[in-house]
Scaffold this motif. Structure first.
Motif, mmCIF file in Angstrom:
data_model
loop_
_atom_site.group_PDB
_atom_site.id
_atom_site.type_symbol
_atom_site.label_atom_id
_atom_site.label_comp_id
_atom_site.label_asym_id
_atom_site.label_seq_id
_atom_site.Cartn_x
_atom_site.Cartn_y
_atom_site.Cartn_z
ATOM 1 N N THR A 192 8.357 9.286 -53.770
ATOM 2 C CA THR A 192 6.926 9.166 -54.526
ATOM 3 C C THR A 192 6.354 10.319 -54.805
ATOM 4 O OG1 THR A 192 5.934 9.427 -52.370
ATOM 5 C CG2 THR A 192 6.955 7.012 -52.779
ATOM 6 N N THR A 283 11.258 13.419 -45.419
ATOM 7 C CA THR A 283 11.599 12.271 -46.127
ATOM 8 C C THR A 283 10.265 11.411 -46.580
ATOM 9 O OG1 THR A 283 11.671 10.461 -44.534
ATOM 10 C CG2 THR A 283 13.745 11.724 -45.229
ATOM 11 N N ASP A 284 10.491 10.399 -47.519
ATOM 12 C CA ASP A 284 9.066 9.809 -48.075
ATOM 13 C C ASP A 284 8.552 9.209 -46.612
ATOM 14 O OD1 ASP A 284 8.716 9.316 -51.149
ATOM 15 O OD2 ASP A 284 10.595 9.696 -50.537
ATOM 16 N N ASP A 285 9.416 8.660 -45.547
ATOM 17 C CA ASP A 285 8.710 7.819 -44.550
ATOM 18 C C ASP A 285 8.320 8.927 -43.507
ATOM 19 O OD1 ASP A 285 9.641 5.388 -45.367
ATOM 20 O OD2 ASP A 285 11.674 5.365 -44.363
ATOM 21 N N SER A 286 8.941 9.927 -43.326
ATOM 22 C CA SER A 286 8.282 11.031 -42.351
ATOM 23 C C SER A 286 7.030 11.519 -42.964
ATOM 24 C CB SER A 286 9.167 11.968 -42.200
ATOM 25 O OG SER A 286 9.354 13.091 -43.392
ATOM 26 N N ARG A 288 4.830 9.969 -44.792
ATOM 27 C CA ARG A 288 3.804 8.743 -44.845
ATOM 28 C C ARG A 288 3.430 8.694 -43.179
ATOM 29 N NH1 ARG A 288 7.232 5.189 -46.565
ATOM 30 N NH2 ARG A 288 6.782 5.710 -48.732
ATOM 31 N N SER A 289 4.340 9.042 -42.253
ATOM 32 C CA SER A 289 3.818 8.997 -40.912
ATOM 33 C C SER A 289 2.936 10.247 -40.460
ATOM 34 C CB SER A 289 5.060 9.145 -40.010
ATOM 35 O OG SER A 289 6.117 7.939 -40.022
#
Length: 293
Positions: A192, A283-286, A288-289
């Motif tokens: 992203t 990562t995108d998820d990490s 984002r967190s």
């Protein structure tokens, strides 16, 4: 000041192949037709370059070599006082000329046997993902023009002094080079625009404008500080914060002024543990967190 891959004078090429670098009216070289023509010619070199070809050679004037000599000498004295030990060792290892502007091929030939890094010519703006992603391949996009001779200690945009004296010296360090590559791999891994921006901000506050504790002193290792005649004298008076990924990723900055917020690593090991580990694993998820924390 400037942000790599973003703060460049626009470069346009017309249907006949003519190249124009659009300088703002407040640019020191705006009213100098000779300088502007040279900027156009140097931009053309980069636009016509094809990966795998020999790096293009820019023809510099005696006046331009004198700008390099003046700034290089002044920065050398400031580096001895303010630069981090790892940067100073890398600078001595690379051994850039002090009396003339080196060609990108020459700097590449010096870096390759040391850390594997090399340069690619940039005419102007390089898309963010391409700029950072190329670091994963040990390639650094660099401009070849030098600032206008009327203001040797000021530039409104990144020039060859920043790209080579700032980043080139840093890239001669095995440990710094590994961090550049890690940032490049992270830029390719995330998907992203928001995650890519977070990756780039961590790079900005470390490899561009990072500071580090050495004994009782605060030293600079970021290329943006170490290539700026004025900012290198001011960084110790700025707001210096602990090295914190979440805060770095959320901190805005003004590219037109000296940086008011800097982030301090307690050691090179600390920098590698925080920024290096982040780039190696993000990562995108990490990300984002992190932004929600």
């Amino acid at each position: 000041m400037f942000e790599e891959a973003q703060y460049f004078a626009p470069v346009k090429q017309d249907e006949h192949g003519g190249v124009t670098v659009e300088l703002g009216r407040d640019h020191p070289g705006f009213a100098d037709p000779v300088y502007r023509e040279r900027r156009n010619a140097i931009a053309r070199l980069a636009l016509e370059y094809r990966k795998g070809d020999p790096l293009p050679e820019a023809t510099y004037t005696d006046e331009e070599h004198e700008v390099w000599r003046l700034v290089s000498a002044e920065l050398d004295a400031k580096h001895r006082r303010y630069a981090a030990a790892e940067y100073l060792a890398a600078k001595a290892r690379l051994g850039l000329p002090a009396d003339r502007i080196p060609q990108l091929q020459e700097v590449t030939d010096g870096l390759r046997p040391l850390t594997g890094f090399g340069y690619l010519p940039a005419a102007g703006l390089v898309p963010l993902r391409e700029f950072y992603g190329s670091l994963a391949d040990s390639l650094f996009h660099a401009t070849q023009y030098i600032r206008h001779h009327s203001t040797p200690f000021y530039t409104p945009e990144p020039d060859v002094l920043h790209e080579v004296l700032g980043h080139g010296n840093a890239l001669a360090s095995d440990r710094y080079a590994a961090l550049y590559r890690a940032a490049g791999k992270a830029a390719r891994r995330v998907e992203t625009p928001e995650a890519l921006e977070f990756v780039s901000r961590v790079f900005w506050f470390t490899m561009e404008f990072g500071v580090i504790a050495e004994g009782a002193e605060l030293k600079a290792y970021g290329a943006g500080i170490l290539s700026s005649y004025g900012e290198i004298e001011e960084f110790r008076s700025m707001d210096v914060h602990p090295l914190d990924l979440r805060v770095m990723g959320a901190t805005d900055y003004d590219i037109t002024k000296y940086q008011t917020d800097l982030f301090r690593a307690e050691s090179l090991d600390h920098l590698e543990d925080v920024a290096g580990t982040f780039w190696d694993t993000c990562t995108d998820d990490s990300i984002r967190s992190l932004t929600r924390a």
